[in-house]
Design a protein around this motif. Structure first.
Motif, PDB file in Angstrom:
ATOM      1  N   CYS A 175       0.601  -0.830  -0.507  1.00  0.00           N
ATOM      2  CA  CYS A 175       0.333   0.266   0.159  1.00  0.00           C
ATOM      3  C   CYS A 175       1.034   1.437  -0.438  1.00  0.00           C
ATOM      4  CB  CYS A 175      -0.806  -0.284   1.024  1.00  0.00           C
ATOM      5  SG  CYS A 175      -1.971  -1.283   1.155  1.00  0.00           S
ATOM      6  N   LEU A 176       0.478   2.372  -0.322  1.00  0.00           N
ATOM      7  CA  LEU A 176       1.092   3.471  -0.943  1.00  0.00           C
ATOM      8  C   LEU A 176       0.473   4.851  -1.616  1.00  0.00           C
ATOM      9  CD1 LEU A 176       1.617   4.685  -4.178  1.00  0.00           C
ATOM     10  CD2 LEU A 176       3.240   2.570  -3.780  1.00  0.00           C
ATOM     11  N   SER A 186      -5.081   6.968  -2.307  1.00  0.00           N
ATOM     12  CA  SER A 186      -4.255   5.322  -2.222  1.00  0.00           C
ATOM     13  C   SER A 186      -4.654   4.101  -2.987  1.00  0.00           C
ATOM     14  CB  SER A 186      -4.982   5.672  -1.432  1.00  0.00           C
ATOM     15  OG  SER A 186      -5.301   6.047   0.544  1.00  0.00           O
ATOM     16  N   VAL A 187      -3.376   3.928  -3.517  1.00  0.00           N
ATOM     17  CA  VAL A 187      -3.310   2.412  -4.277  1.00  0.00           C
ATOM     18  C   VAL A 187      -2.566   0.908  -2.522  1.00  0.00           C
ATOM     19  CG1 VAL A 187      -1.935   0.904  -5.884  1.00  0.00           C
ATOM     20  CG2 VAL A 187      -2.441   3.585  -5.909  1.00  0.00           C
ATOM     21  N   ASP A 197      -1.807 -13.655  -3.918  1.00  0.00           N
ATOM     22  CA  ASP A 197      -1.839 -14.969  -2.846  1.00  0.00           C
ATOM     23  C   ASP A 197      -1.059 -15.843  -3.810  1.00  0.00           C
ATOM     24  OD1 ASP A 197      -2.411 -16.551  -0.947  1.00  0.00           O
ATOM     25  OD2 ASP A 197      -4.458 -16.921  -1.468  1.00  0.00           O
ATOM     26  N   SER A 198       0.025 -16.732  -3.372  1.00  0.00           N
ATOM     27  CA  SER A 198       0.452 -17.411  -4.763  1.00  0.00           C
ATOM     28  C   SER A 198      -0.641 -18.991  -4.758  1.00  0.00           C
ATOM     29  CB  SER A 198       1.518 -18.019  -3.728  1.00  0.00           C
ATOM     30  OG  SER A 198       2.685 -19.198  -4.281  1.00  0.00           O
ATOM     31  N   THR A 199      -1.605 -19.332  -3.550  1.00  0.00           N
ATOM     32  CA  THR A 199      -2.185 -20.228  -3.728  1.00  0.00           C
ATOM     33  C   THR A 199      -3.098 -20.187  -4.437  1.00  0.00           C
ATOM     34  OG1 THR A 199      -2.151 -20.382  -1.069  1.00  0.00           O
ATOM     35  CG2 THR A 199      -3.415 -21.809  -1.849  1.00  0.00           C
ATOM     36  N   THR A 200      -3.938 -19.373  -4.612  1.00  0.00           N
ATOM     37  CA  THR A 200      -4.839 -19.206  -5.663  1.00  0.00           C
ATOM     38  C   THR A 200      -5.003 -18.354  -6.778  1.00  0.00           C
ATOM     39  OG1 THR A 200      -5.875 -16.682  -4.680  1.00  0.00           O
ATOM     40  CG2 THR A 200      -6.418 -18.170  -3.932  1.00  0.00           C
ATOM     41  N   GLY A 201      -3.069 -17.086  -7.000  1.00  0.00           N
ATOM     42  CA  GLY A 201      -2.519 -17.319  -7.592  1.00  0.00           C
ATOM     43  C   GLY A 201      -3.416 -15.582  -8.155  1.00  0.00           C
ATOM     44  N   ILE A 202      -4.962 -15.540  -7.030  1.00  0.00           N
ATOM     45  CA  ILE A 202      -5.490 -13.699  -7.658  1.00  0.00           C
ATOM     46  C   ILE A 202      -4.661 -12.842  -6.912  1.00  0.00           C
ATOM     47  CG2 ILE A 202      -7.746 -12.899  -6.762  1.00  0.00           C
ATOM     48  CD1 ILE A 202      -7.896 -15.275  -8.729  1.00  0.00           C
ATOM     49  N   ALA A 203      -4.881 -12.020  -8.086  1.00  0.00           N
ATOM     50  CA  ALA A 203      -4.338 -10.492  -7.805  1.00  0.00           C
ATOM     51  C   ALA A 203      -5.266  -8.659  -7.707  1.00  0.00           C
ATOM     52  CB  ALA A 203      -3.763 -10.099  -8.898  1.00  0.00           C
ATOM     53  N   GLN A 204      -4.866  -8.180  -7.618  1.00  0.00           N
ATOM     54  CA  GLN A 204      -6.414  -7.579  -6.736  1.00  0.00           C
ATOM     55  C   GLN A 204      -5.876  -5.832  -6.635  1.00  0.00           C
ATOM     56  OE1 GLN A 204      -9.345  -8.009  -4.321  1.00  0.00           O
ATOM     57  NE2 GLN A 204     -10.713  -7.115  -5.368  1.00  0.00           N
ATOM     58  N   LEU A 205      -6.827  -5.319  -7.345  1.00  0.00           N
ATOM     59  CA  LEU A 205      -5.763  -3.935  -6.978  1.00  0.00           C
ATOM     60  C   LEU A 205      -6.588  -2.907  -6.212  1.00  0.00           C
ATOM     61  CD1 LEU A 205      -3.218  -2.335  -7.475  1.00  0.00           C
ATOM     62  CD2 LEU A 205      -4.459  -1.593  -9.375  1.00  0.00           C
ATOM     63  N   TRP A 206      -6.325  -1.923  -5.353  1.00  0.00           N
ATOM     64  CA  TRP A 206      -7.503  -0.893  -4.602  1.00  0.00           C
ATOM     65  C   TRP A 206      -6.937   0.091  -4.969  1.00  0.00           C
ATOM     66  CZ3 TRP A 206     -11.460  -3.646  -1.501  1.00  0.00           C
ATOM     67  CH2 TRP A 206     -11.608  -4.794  -1.416  1.00  0.00           C
ATOM     68  N   VAL A 207      -7.845   1.004  -5.750  1.00  0.00           N
ATOM     69  CA  VAL A 207      -7.475   2.844  -5.786  1.00  0.00           C
ATOM     70  C   VAL A 207      -8.721   3.666  -5.189  1.00  0.00           C
ATOM     71  CG1 VAL A 207      -7.139   4.685  -7.587  1.00  0.00           C
ATOM     72  CG2 VAL A 207      -6.179   1.923  -8.536  1.00  0.00           C
ATOM     73  N   GLY A 257      -9.882   3.128  -2.161  1.00  0.00           N
ATOM     74  CA  GLY A 257     -11.248   2.315  -1.201  1.00  0.00           C
ATOM     75  C   GLY A 257     -12.074   1.682  -2.546  1.00  0.00           C
ATOM     76  N   LYS A 258     -11.375   1.735  -3.532  1.00  0.00           N
ATOM     77  CA  LYS A 258     -12.498   1.251  -4.883  1.00  0.00           C
ATOM     78  C   LYS A 258     -11.693  -0.302  -5.127  1.00  0.00           C
ATOM     79  CE  LYS A 258     -14.647   1.569  -9.733  1.00  0.00           C
ATOM     80  NZ  LYS A 258     -15.014   2.263 -10.750  1.00  0.00           N
ATOM     81  N   PRO A 259     -12.233  -1.090  -5.345  1.00  0.00           N
ATOM     82  CA  PRO A 259     -11.439  -2.758  -5.832  1.00  0.00           C
ATOM     83  C   PRO A 259     -11.639  -2.923  -7.399  1.00  0.00           C
ATOM     84  CG  PRO A 259     -14.094  -3.515  -4.576  1.00  0.00           C
ATOM     85  CD  PRO A 259     -13.467  -1.768  -4.464  1.00  0.00           C
ATOM     86  N   SER A 260     -10.423  -3.660  -7.547  1.00  0.00           N
ATOM     87  CA  SER A 260     -10.692  -3.743  -9.291  1.00  0.00           C
ATOM     88  C   SER A 260     -11.186  -5.435  -9.340  1.00  0.00           C
ATOM     89  CB  SER A 260      -9.048  -4.365  -9.348  1.00  0.00           C
ATOM     90  OG  SER A 260      -8.768  -4.901  -9.150  1.00  0.00           O
ATOM     91  N   THR A 261     -11.743  -5.793 -10.738  1.00  0.00           N
ATOM     92  CA  THR A 261     -11.555  -7.150 -10.958  1.00  0.00           C
ATOM     93  C   THR A 261     -10.595  -7.929 -10.290  1.00  0.00           C
ATOM     94  OG1 THR A 261     -13.272  -6.668 -12.340  1.00  0.00           O
ATOM     95  CG2 THR A 261     -12.698  -8.916 -12.321  1.00  0.00           C
ATOM     96  N   ARG A 262     -11.089  -9.243  -9.400  1.00  0.00           N
ATOM     97  CA  ARG A 262     -10.235 -10.054  -9.291  1.00  0.00           C
ATOM     98  C   ARG A 262      -9.796 -10.616 -10.167  1.00  0.00           C
ATOM     99  NH1 ARG A 262      -9.827 -11.457  -4.072  1.00  0.00           N
ATOM    100  NH2 ARG A 262      -9.408 -13.216  -4.322  1.00  0.00           N
ATOM    101  N   LYS A 263      -8.389 -11.091 -10.283  1.00  0.00           N
ATOM    102  CA  LYS A 263      -7.743 -11.590 -11.784  1.00  0.00           C
ATOM    103  C   LYS A 263      -6.200 -12.644 -11.208  1.00  0.00           C
ATOM    104  CE  LYS A 263      -8.842  -7.608 -14.616  1.00  0.00           C
ATOM    105  NZ  LYS A 263      -7.887  -7.482 -16.067  1.00  0.00           N
ATOM    106  N   GLY A 264      -6.731 -12.941 -12.149  1.00  0.00           N
ATOM    107  CA  GLY A 264      -5.063 -14.268 -11.804  1.00  0.00           C
ATOM    108  C   GLY A 264      -4.294 -13.767 -12.944  1.00  0.00           C
TER     109      GLY A 264
END
Length: 237
Positions: free
Chosen positions: A63-64, A121-122, A127-137, A139-146
């Motif tokens: 986060c930054l 704010s970003v 997560d390695s277990t699921t491979g899922i990445a997500q971004l928040w800008v 406070g708004k969440p992105s689509t969860r993507k592999g």
């Protein structure tokens, strides 16, 4: 003779102190209320961060907050290892379009509104277990993507703000450099929950500061034209 013996004893004591109590490479500082200012486009200016731990990572949250008027692409966070300079990258392609690059696997997130000349704010997670990445800008969440399923991030890290590493610790490109201000940089070896990210975004005090990178106890070195400044009055985060 007595003076010579006294000097010899003092020198031996100093040697023992240096051996058993070596000087730290950099003093950790609490940068609460501070910011890094990158005032010009450059292929040299950057900040090197020393993590609190160098263990292999199977999950990440970074986060930054950034403040910039740039519309071109620029690097927000660059984590390299000897095995791959793109071990974990947060990259802003253009306004409201971001990417996470993890071991040269890239996912792009669109429609996450950021505002020029204001603090944004970003937070980025993987997560390695699921491979899922997500971004928040803001406070708004992105689509969860592999992104990359399985594996870890291992090896001595080189963590840099202000530039993207095209090789381990260097090979910077001026066209990718960050111009503006950065503050409140934290990194965890886990995926933060929605509520924890909301606390960060809204600057609500909490006890879960970054355990890999902690803005309130930061080991850093500025290289080139980078300034550590107080957060400017009227530019509320």
């Amino acid at each position: 003779m007595f003076a010579t013996m006294k000097n010899t004893v003092a020198r031996n004591v100093l040697i023992l102190l240096l051996v058993f109590f070596p000087k730290s490479s950099a003093e950790r500082k609490d940068l609460t209320g501070k910011m890094f200012t990158f005032p010009v486009e450059s292929d040299t200016a950057h900040v090197m961060l020393v993590p609190n731990q160098s263990k292999s990572l199977t999950a990440v949250t970074v986060c930054l907050r950034f403040f910039s008027d740039q519309t071109r692409a620029q690097s927000l966070f660059s984590f390299a290892t000897p095995a791959n300079p793109n071990s974990f990258i947060i990259y802003k392609r253009v306004n409201s379009v971001y990417e996470i690059n993890q071991y040269d696997n890239i996912v792009v997130f669109r429609g996450l509104e950021d505002i020029p000349n204001q603090w944004n704010s970003v937070c980025a997670t993987w997560d390695s277990t699921t491979g899922i990445a997500q971004l928040w800008v803001n406070g708004k969440p992105s689509t969860r993507k592999g992104l990359r399923r399985g594996g870890n991030i291992s090896g001595e890290p080189s963590i840099i703000l202000g530039q993207e590493q095209d090789s381990y610790g260097g090979k910077f490109d001026k066209a990718q450099s960050f111009v503006g201000m950065l503050t409140d940089v934290h990194m965890w070896n886990s995926v933060l929950s929605y509520s924890e990210i909301a606390l960060y975004t809204n600057r609500i005090p909490h006890t879960n500061d970054g355990n890999v990178i902690n803005w309130e106890s930061l080991d850093f070195t500025c290289k080139g034209y980078v300034i550590v400044e107080d957060l400017v009055s009227g530019m509320s985060v």
